[in-house]
Write a protein that holds these residues in place. Structure first.
Motif, PDB file in Angstrom:
ATOM      1  N   PRO A  36     -11.234  -5.864  -5.660  1.00  0.00           N
ATOM      2  CA  PRO A  36     -10.387  -5.068  -4.771  1.00  0.00           C
ATOM      3  C   PRO A  36      -9.554  -5.897  -3.806  1.00  0.00           C
ATOM      4  O   PRO A  36      -8.409  -5.525  -3.507  1.00  0.00           O
ATOM      5  CB  PRO A  36     -11.404  -4.194  -4.027  1.00  0.00           C
ATOM      6  CG  PRO A  36     -12.566  -4.077  -4.959  1.00  0.00           C
ATOM      7  CD  PRO A  36     -12.635  -5.396  -5.661  1.00  0.00           C
ATOM      8  N   MET A  45       2.605   1.638  -3.280  1.00  0.00           N
ATOM      9  CA  MET A  45       1.677   2.093  -4.314  1.00  0.00           C
ATOM     10  C   MET A  45       1.077   3.465  -4.002  1.00  0.00           C
ATOM     11  O   MET A  45       0.122   3.900  -4.637  1.00  0.00           O
ATOM     12  CB  MET A  45       0.544   1.071  -4.469  1.00  0.00           C
ATOM     13  CG  MET A  45       0.979  -0.293  -4.955  1.00  0.00           C
ATOM     14  SD  MET A  45       1.613  -0.257  -6.647  1.00  0.00           S
ATOM     15  CE  MET A  45       0.131   0.194  -7.535  1.00  0.00           C
ATOM     16  N   TRP A  84      -2.676  -9.322  -6.716  1.00  0.00           N
ATOM     17  CA  TRP A  84      -2.832  -9.543  -8.149  1.00  0.00           C
ATOM     18  C   TRP A  84      -2.532 -10.993  -8.525  1.00  0.00           C
ATOM     19  O   TRP A  84      -1.915 -11.302  -9.547  1.00  0.00           O
ATOM     20  CB  TRP A  84      -1.926  -8.595  -8.958  1.00  0.00           C
ATOM     21  CG  TRP A  84      -2.116  -7.153  -8.602  1.00  0.00           C
ATOM     22  CD1 TRP A  84      -3.266  -6.520  -8.234  1.00  0.00           C
ATOM     23  CD2 TRP A  84      -1.091  -6.139  -8.559  1.00  0.00           C
ATOM     24  NE1 TRP A  84      -3.039  -5.187  -7.973  1.00  0.00           N
ATOM     25  CE2 TRP A  84      -1.707  -4.928  -8.159  1.00  0.00           C
ATOM     26  CE3 TRP A  84       0.277  -6.144  -8.826  1.00  0.00           C
ATOM     27  CZ2 TRP A  84      -0.999  -3.740  -8.019  1.00  0.00           C
ATOM     28  CZ3 TRP A  84       0.975  -4.955  -8.677  1.00  0.00           C
ATOM     29  CH2 TRP A  84       0.346  -3.775  -8.291  1.00  0.00           C
ATOM     30  N   THR A 137      -2.742   3.746  -3.630  1.00  0.00           N
ATOM     31  CA  THR A 137      -3.668   3.544  -4.753  1.00  0.00           C
ATOM     32  C   THR A 137      -4.064   2.075  -4.908  1.00  0.00           C
ATOM     33  O   THR A 137      -4.094   1.538  -6.008  1.00  0.00           O
ATOM     34  CB  THR A 137      -3.051   4.059  -6.066  1.00  0.00           C
ATOM     35  OG1 THR A 137      -1.817   3.352  -6.301  1.00  0.00           O
ATOM     36  CG2 THR A 137      -2.799   5.547  -5.999  1.00  0.00           C
ATOM     37  N   MET A 138      -4.358   1.416  -3.797  1.00  0.00           N
ATOM     38  CA  MET A 138      -4.865   0.052  -3.813  1.00  0.00           C
ATOM     39  C   MET A 138      -5.707  -0.144  -2.556  1.00  0.00           C
ATOM     40  O   MET A 138      -5.773   0.726  -1.684  1.00  0.00           O
ATOM     41  CB  MET A 138      -3.729  -0.981  -3.871  1.00  0.00           C
ATOM     42  CG  MET A 138      -2.741  -0.871  -2.733  1.00  0.00           C
ATOM     43  SD  MET A 138      -1.677  -2.306  -2.502  1.00  0.00           S
ATOM     44  CE  MET A 138      -2.611  -3.215  -1.266  1.00  0.00           C
ATOM     45  N   GLU A 139      -6.365  -1.288  -2.482  1.00  0.00           N
ATOM     46  CA  GLU A 139      -7.230  -1.580  -1.351  1.00  0.00           C
ATOM     47  C   GLU A 139      -6.409  -1.828  -0.085  1.00  0.00           C
ATOM     48  O   GLU A 139      -5.413  -2.555  -0.097  1.00  0.00           O
ATOM     49  CB  GLU A 139      -8.059  -2.837  -1.664  1.00  0.00           C
ATOM     50  CG  GLU A 139      -9.031  -3.233  -0.577  1.00  0.00           C
ATOM     51  CD  GLU A 139     -10.348  -2.473  -0.631  1.00  0.00           C
ATOM     52  OE1 GLU A 139     -11.278  -2.874   0.079  1.00  0.00           O
ATOM     53  OE2 GLU A 139     -10.437  -1.501  -1.407  1.00  0.00           O
ATOM     54  N   TRP A 185      -5.385  -7.880  -3.842  1.00  0.00           N
ATOM     55  CA  TRP A 185      -4.351  -6.850  -3.847  1.00  0.00           C
ATOM     56  C   TRP A 185      -2.975  -7.410  -4.222  1.00  0.00           C
ATOM     57  O   TRP A 185      -2.080  -6.657  -4.635  1.00  0.00           O
ATOM     58  CB  TRP A 185      -4.286  -6.176  -2.472  1.00  0.00           C
ATOM     59  CG  TRP A 185      -3.968  -7.116  -1.363  1.00  0.00           C
ATOM     60  CD1 TRP A 185      -4.843  -7.867  -0.641  1.00  0.00           C
ATOM     61  CD2 TRP A 185      -2.675  -7.437  -0.864  1.00  0.00           C
ATOM     62  NE1 TRP A 185      -4.183  -8.643   0.279  1.00  0.00           N
ATOM     63  CE2 TRP A 185      -2.846  -8.395   0.174  1.00  0.00           C
ATOM     64  CE3 TRP A 185      -1.374  -7.005  -1.163  1.00  0.00           C
ATOM     65  CZ2 TRP A 185      -1.778  -8.927   0.874  1.00  0.00           C
ATOM     66  CZ3 TRP A 185      -0.309  -7.531  -0.455  1.00  0.00           C
ATOM     67  CH2 TRP A 185      -0.519  -8.479   0.551  1.00  0.00           C
ATOM     68  N   TYR A 230       0.829  -1.204   0.000  1.00  0.00           N
ATOM     69  CA  TYR A 230       0.000   0.000   0.000  1.00  0.00           C
ATOM     70  C   TYR A 230       0.863   1.254   0.000  1.00  0.00           C
ATOM     71  O   TYR A 230       0.608   2.207  -0.746  1.00  0.00           O
ATOM     72  CB  TYR A 230      -0.904  -0.028   1.228  1.00  0.00           C
ATOM     73  CG  TYR A 230      -1.895   1.101   1.339  1.00  0.00           C
ATOM     74  CD1 TYR A 230      -3.081   1.086   0.607  1.00  0.00           C
ATOM     75  CD2 TYR A 230      -1.669   2.162   2.215  1.00  0.00           C
ATOM     76  CE1 TYR A 230      -4.007   2.107   0.731  1.00  0.00           C
ATOM     77  CE2 TYR A 230      -2.584   3.184   2.344  1.00  0.00           C
ATOM     78  CZ  TYR A 230      -3.759   3.160   1.603  1.00  0.00           C
ATOM     79  OH  TYR A 230      -4.674   4.173   1.735  1.00  0.00           O
TER      80      TYR A 230
END
Length: 395
Positions: free
Chosen positions: A221, A91, A226, A94-96, A224, A88
């Motif tokens: 979401p 990033m 991916w 810009t992510m959950e 995270w 987080y």
């Protein structure tokens, strides 16, 4: 008098049954039932992803002849929050960053950090008898949001230690060593002793906005990390689910449970509302009813066998995913197949909402519901039929 009473009793039963009164509701008979560990309660947390995947792994160990175990969910949750916080911040927010997660969070954590018994790390260091994470989650989110504002114009070397201290304060410190069943272990040495190969566990999904028989990260979401899933046509995904149970493998199952058909009474069905409302002579009963009244009538029908259900196509699944009618709500464990008194197939599902429910923590989910609302599953690769494994390039 006894004979007369018996005749009256039988006739009364026939009358009430014919008029739809006195219906006993669903009666389920297991067709294939695999062994599971006791029902757990995630209580007021968003950690179903961890409870369901560990339940799945615990059943895997039973299948492998390794006995029954109860592993610490909060050991996995603590590690996962640490990993999530690092990403987080990397990033720039810009992510959950929330309580939710995905099955692969647990697979990853076990592979890299190992396993710990529940009694070594119960994870309730905040004065509660049951899991309650709202305060902890708010504190963690506030902390990482403060970090990414970068007030020093350069991240300090202390921010990770500060975050880890929050996780440890609520969930307990991560044990380096512990004694289990009379032997000393580290989390990773226990994993090695148990003989689990986490690379054997495969994620599968079914959506047509990506090619079938290839992998893609499911765009939800909570994914995270991916993590990638293999993509199958829905008919083949259902074949995998049936083959898994019938050959002795349970399933980690993620589904949308926000539907009216997924009740808090242990049932998951997919009512075909349009067909029900327009069914011949029955159509008249719906004329003039408000939406609320119609919903109430449908809810009554959901709790009784014989409900007409929607059988989803691939296109219907995709449309529901694209327009947010299907969302990633809840992780559970499928461990069996049952039939109701009409012969309809249901999957037997272990939930993590405790045992205070009609079937003591078990849900019965119809094939139609699973076909429409399954988001993704995790299974052992050997639970996949050989022909499908070949299409996926799996050995």
């Amino acid at each position: 008098m006894k004979k007369l009473f018996l005749v009256i009793f039988i006739m009364t039963g026939l009358f009430t049954s014919a008029n739809g009164q006195g219906n006993e509701g669903y009666v389920f008979t297991p067709v294939k039932e695999l062994k599971i560990t006791p029902i757990q309660n995630q209580n007021r947390t968003g950690t179903c992803w961890c409870f369901s995947t560990l339940a799945f792994i615990e059943s895997e160990l039973i299948r492998m002849g390794k006995g029954e175990h109860n592993f610490s969910e909060m050991f996995v949750v603590n590690h996962t929050y640490r990993d999530k916080a690092e990403k987080y911040v990397r990033m720039h927010g810009t992510m959950e960053f929330a309580e939710g997660g995905a099955f692969d969070d647990v697979i990853y954590a076990i592979k890299h950090y190992g396993l710990v018994p529940e009694d070594v790390m119960p994870g309730k260091e905040y004065g509660e008898d049951a899991h309650v994470h709202s305060e902890m989650a708010a504190a963690m989110r506030g902390y990482v949001d403060a970090i990414i504002k970068n007030p020093n114009r350069k991240l300090s070397t202390a921010w990770k230690n500060g975050f880890n201290a929050i996780a440890d304060a609520y969930l307990g410190e991560l044990p380096e060593k512990f004694v289990y069943q009379g032997k000393e272990y580290t989390p990773l040495s226990l994993l090695k002793e148990l003989g689990l190969n986490m690379d054997d566990y495969i994620s599968l999904t079914s959506y047509s906005h990506h090619p079938f028989y290839a992998t893609f990260p499911l765009e939800i979401p909570d994914n995270w990390r991916w993590s990638a899933s293999y993509n199958l046509p829905i008919d083949e995904l259902m074949q995998v689910m049936d083959n898994a149970v019938n050959t002795g493998y349970t399933i980690a199952w993620a589904s949308d449970v926000s539907e009216n058909g997924f009740t808090r009474n242990g049932i998951g069905v997919m009512p075909d509302v349009t067909a029900i409302e327009t069914a011949g002579s029955d159509q008249a009963r719906w004329v003039g009813l408000s939406a609320t009244e119609k919903n109430a009538e449908i809810q009554k029908m959901i709790d009784q066998p014989g409900l007409q259900e929607l059988w989803a196509t691939q296109e219907m699944r995709q449309e529901a995913f694209d327009n947010y009618q299907t969302t990633d709500d809840h992780g559970m464990q499928i461990y069996g197949i049952a039939k109701d008194q009409n012969g309809k197939k249901f999957y037997m599902v272990k939930n993590s909402w405790g045992t205070d429910s009609k079937y003591n923590g078990i849900w019965y989910v119809s094939e139609a519901f699973a076909r429409y609302k399954t988001m993704d599953i995790i299974v052992h690769k050997n639970a996949i039929p050989a022909a499908i494994k070949t299409k996926l390039g799996l050995r």
